[in-house]
Motif scaffolding. Structure first.
Motif, PDB file in Angstrom:
ATOM      1  N   LEU A 101      -2.760 -15.677   1.564  1.00 11.15           N
ATOM      2  CA  LEU A 101      -4.065 -14.528   1.206  1.00 11.15           C
ATOM      3  C   LEU A 101      -4.210 -13.528   1.241  1.00 11.15           C
ATOM      4  O   LEU A 101      -4.667 -13.063   0.700  1.00 11.15           O
ATOM      5  CB  LEU A 101      -5.080 -16.169   0.909  1.00 11.15           C
ATOM      6  N   ASP A 102      -4.501 -13.226   2.461  1.00 15.25           N
ATOM      7  CA  ASP A 102      -5.317 -11.822   2.631  1.00 15.25           C
ATOM      8  C   ASP A 102      -4.143 -10.481   2.149  1.00 15.25           C
ATOM      9  O   ASP A 102      -4.715  -9.953   1.964  1.00 15.25           O
ATOM     10  CB  ASP A 102      -5.562 -12.168   4.613  1.00 15.25           C
ATOM     11  N   GLU A 103      -2.814 -11.544   2.765  1.00 20.81           N
ATOM     12  CA  GLU A 103      -1.833 -10.259   2.179  1.00 20.81           C
ATOM     13  C   GLU A 103      -1.935  -9.851   1.003  1.00 20.81           C
ATOM     14  O   GLU A 103      -1.479  -9.168   0.426  1.00 20.81           O
ATOM     15  CB  GLU A 103      -0.162 -10.367   2.421  1.00 20.81           C
ATOM     16  N   GLN A 104      -1.809 -11.270  -0.281  1.00 22.61           N
ATOM     17  CA  GLN A 104      -1.758 -10.835  -1.615  1.00 22.61           C
ATOM     18  C   GLN A 104      -3.043 -10.225  -1.876  1.00 22.61           C
ATOM     19  O   GLN A 104      -2.733  -9.774  -2.857  1.00 22.61           O
ATOM     20  CB  GLN A 104      -2.212 -12.955  -2.502  1.00 22.61           C
ATOM     21  N   ILE A 105      -4.471 -10.404  -1.465  1.00 20.01           N
ATOM     22  CA  ILE A 105      -5.034  -9.107  -1.755  1.00 20.01           C
ATOM     23  C   ILE A 105      -5.172  -8.439  -1.977  1.00 20.01           C
ATOM     24  O   ILE A 105      -5.427  -7.484  -2.143  1.00 20.01           O
ATOM     25  CB  ILE A 105      -7.129 -10.088  -0.995  1.00 20.01           C
ATOM     26  N   GLN A 106      -4.633  -7.642  -0.839  1.00 19.74           N
ATOM     27  CA  GLN A 106      -4.377  -6.279  -0.067  1.00 19.74           C
ATOM     28  C   GLN A 106      -3.389  -5.884  -0.941  1.00 19.74           C
ATOM     29  O   GLN A 106      -3.900  -4.817  -1.595  1.00 19.74           O
ATOM     30  CB  GLN A 106      -3.751  -6.245   1.110  1.00 19.74           C
ATOM     31  N   LYS A 107      -2.202  -6.617  -2.278  1.00 21.86           N
ATOM     32  CA  LYS A 107      -1.442  -6.108  -2.784  1.00 21.86           C
ATOM     33  C   LYS A 107      -2.119  -5.797  -4.384  1.00 21.86           C
ATOM     34  O   LYS A 107      -2.202  -5.223  -4.874  1.00 21.86           O
ATOM     35  CB  LYS A 107      -0.261  -7.209  -3.037  1.00 21.86           C
ATOM     36  N   GLU A 108      -3.320  -6.763  -4.701  1.00 21.26           N
ATOM     37  CA  GLU A 108      -3.872  -7.096  -6.008  1.00 21.26           C
ATOM     38  C   GLU A 108      -4.922  -5.868  -6.061  1.00 21.26           C
ATOM     39  O   GLU A 108      -4.834  -5.195  -6.825  1.00 21.26           O
ATOM     40  CB  GLU A 108      -4.036  -8.355  -6.267  1.00 21.26           C
ATOM     41  N   SER A 148       1.155  -0.769   0.223  1.00 23.00           N
ATOM     42  CA  SER A 148      -0.592  -0.047  -0.373  1.00 23.00           C
ATOM     43  C   SER A 148       0.794   1.347  -0.179  1.00 23.00           C
ATOM     44  O   SER A 148       1.782   1.374   0.441  1.00 23.00           O
ATOM     45  CB  SER A 148      -1.370  -0.013   1.062  1.00 23.00           C
ATOM     46  N   VAL A 149       0.637   2.402  -0.852  1.00 24.13           N
ATOM     47  CA  VAL A 149       0.924   3.471  -0.258  1.00 24.13           C
ATOM     48  C   VAL A 149       0.462   4.739   0.274  1.00 24.13           C
ATOM     49  O   VAL A 149      -0.967   5.109   0.518  1.00 24.13           O
ATOM     50  CB  VAL A 149       1.212   4.445  -1.718  1.00 24.13           C
TER      51      VAL A 149
END
Length: 503
Positions: free
Chosen positions: A238-245, A18-19
């Motif tokens: 998966l929770d972290e990848q969803i945030q990234k995508e 995130s930014v």
């Protein structure tokens, strides 16, 4: 520079991708009027090629010739607003957004700067990684595969005929911790840990989730690289990848599709997200589609307890059990195999934390292979009749179970429905009936067992045979292939035109 002693806006790329945006109101505009110097620092662990900054009503992309180089005497780019190693991309239809590209990509720990139009210290700015999307922003579709399968992150053989027909998506295959695909097949090097797949502080994160079962036994010793690592680790991953995508796609909610153990991982991610209240489940997921997901456990994972299964006395199933378990390669000592057992601590935790699932679209498809037993009185002189239709083998690997998300069935299950059926909440059954007469000669019983094993609705086969199975269309109740129905639903979600079911 000129009237500004430092950057009025600072962008920070965080560890999760995130930014963050911070404004220093004590710093004025560099031209003394209406332009702002923007700095960026990459505090993540990966290079950043581009960020997009947006400020509703700010007009930050309406460049009028007084960029930073008009005052610093530089020439970093054609607009004069660029800084060293940066280029800016704008669109006439998006005056409130600008994309900053970095050449080379901004490395971890590195900084850069550029300028934008407007007195932005007082604007409501947001920023994200990735390019300017405009009105063509795509949803990311993440496919979560099953146990002992593999994903390269960009492709999969599973359900390819479905994913190839879904438009306006960015397909991403979820890569397990110790994914089978990460082992080097040529040099026999198990490199499935080399890219740091274990989420940081995973035990601390699990502890915050009210007793979430988790095992990091895979983190020590020789990597297995077999796609059978701990489900809890993969749920957090998966929770972290969803945030990234989500952030990389311009805050487009993610479409999830889970098959087999992939369904268990998605269910665990939802329970984890809602328990730690990170808002992923509620705000970053567009929809969830399960295909033969293990919702309540699989009796086949209980290889040592097969005799306890009340359905296992049926000859066709008994004949196929050893063959199926060998084909799936379920190692009893691996975390995922133990957690997939019906009644496991994993499913008790997940289902006990599923009483308030997020109000997002859920679609579930499950297999129902049924054995019909005919009864023929007086040797069939007066005809035969079918004795019941309740002997279901599920999909031959996972039994049906119950619809209720909070249930943990004693024999596992794949059914799932988040409350009453609705326009975007539906369950589909792939039903196939077989006739078995206990008086059949052994050869016919063996043939029936093989037919069940080869059925397109069978758990292993469905990955490549969705087009050969039928379900009831949720709008018309007419028969339609399961593949065509799922394509309708996924295209509806991806293109903003939901295919609404009619309860």
């Amino acid at each position: 520079m000129n009237y500004a002693s430092s950057c009025g806006i600072e962008l920070q790329v965080n560890h999760d991708g995130s930014v963050s945006v911070a404004a220093d109101t004590s710093v004025g505009t560099y031209d003394g009027a209406d332009d702002t110097l923007v700095g960026i620092v990459n505090d993540s662990t990966v290079p950043v090629a581009a960020v997009t900054v947006t400020g509703p009503g700010s007009g930050l992309a309406r460049f009028d010739g007084d960029g930073l180089c008009a005052y610093a005497g530089c020439s970093y780019g054609p607009t004069g607003y660029e800084g060293p190693g940066t280029s800016l991309v704008t669109s006439p239809t998006l005056p409130d957004s600008a994309e900053a590209d970095f050449t080379p990509a901004l490395q971890p720990g590195a900084t850069a700067y550029f300028s934008l139009e407007g007195q932005l210290q007082f604007a409501q700015l947001t920023a994200r990684k990735g390019p300017l999307k405009g009105n063509t922003a795509q949803h990311t579709l993440i496919y979560v595969h099953g146990i002992n399968e593999e994903s390269t992150g960009t492709s999969t053989k599973d359900f390819k005929s479905i994913f190839d027909r879904v438009t306006n998506i960015n397909y991403v295959g979820f890569v397990y911790y110790e994914d089978l695909a990460k082992a080097d097949p040529v040099f026999k090097i198990p490199d499935c840990r080399d890219d740091g797949l274990l989420p940081a502080d995973v035990l601390t994160k699990a502890a915050k989730a009210q007793g979430m079962p988790i095992s990091i036994s895979d983190a020590t010793g020789t990597p297995n690289c077999d796609g059978s690592s701990d489900i809890g680790i993969n749920a957090i991953k998966l929770d972290e990848q969803i945030q990234k995508e989500y952030h990389d796609s311009g805050n487009q909610p993610v479409i999830l599709v889970g098959y087999s153990m992939g369904g268990s991982i998605i269910r665990g991610m939802l329970a984890y997200s809602q328990t730690v209240n990170d808002r992923v489940a509620e705000t970053m997921i567009d929809s969830v589609s399960f295909i033969h997901g293990v919702q309540q456990g699989s009796y086949l994972a209980n290889i040592g307890q097969v005799a306890a299964c009340s359905y296992c006395g049926y000859l066709p199933l008994s004949l196929g059990i050893v063959g199926i378990s060998d084909l799936i390669h379920l190692p009893l000592n691996r975390p995922a195999s133990q957690e997939l057992q019906d009644g496991s601590a994993w499913f008790h935790w997940v289902n006990s934390h599923s009483s308030h699932l997020p109000p997002i679209p859920f679609f579930n498809t499950y297999g129902d292979l049924r054995i019909v037993t005919p009864i023929c009185p007086v040797f069939g002189l007066f005809g035969c009749f079918n004795y019941g239709d309740n002997t279901s083998l599920g999909d031959d690997v996972v039994l049906r179970g119950t619809d209720e998300p909070t249930d943990t069935s004693a024999e596992g299950g794949q059914k799932f429905l988040n409350g009453p059926r609705g326009p975007q909440n539906w369950e589909f059954v792939q039903l196939h009936r077989y006739t078995w007469d206990p008086l059949f000669p052994p050869s016919e019983s063996i043939a029936l067992g093989q037919a069940v094993f080869d059925a397109p609705e069978q758990h292993l086969n469905v990955r490549f045979a969705m087009g050969q199975t039928l379900v009831k269309d949720c709008q018309t109740n007419a028969s339609i292939s399961a593949e065509d129905e799922l394509v309708l639903l996924l295209n509806g979600r991806a293109n903003g035109t939901p295919y609404n079911c009619k309860p």
